[in-house]
Design a protein around this motif. Sequence first.
Motif: not given
Length: 148
Positions: A56-73
């Motif tokens: 919507p504007d410069a006051n937010c960001v989209a952050l990508l994270y790993a899915r915990s299931g894929l990371a742990i398993k």
Amino acid sequence: MQPTVKYKMLDPRAKAPAYATPGAAAADLCAVLDAPLTLQPGQRAMIPTGLAIELPDANCVALLYARSGLAIKHGLTLPNCVGVIDSDYRGEVKVGLINLSGEAYTIQPGERVAQLCIAPVWQAAFLPAETLSDTSRGAGGFGSTGKT
């Protein structure tokens, strides 16, 4: 009022970002692949999602994270730990993945490969200073607090 993030399907196989549960902090993103993609141990790949987003504007960001299931398993995570999508980016959201396990892993077309979290952000005005305020921690670095 719930904030709105527009998304555009760049590929007809793309899936809209979706929260898995009502309490989920991040929405799942799915792989748009022509065929299964096998990541060997230590191998990296950019996984397309077929989506572009408009924050919507410069006051937010989209952050990508790993899915915990894929990371742990399976040892699949983001090589940079967190992907940052700035508010002015309009290109395809792609997920960089690395296989940190000792075994190959095959990503299937349509598989959930990452989580997308929308968060507030502010740009700081950096001010040079001759001194900084004192704290009980001071300049103590990693492990300096004595807490585990």
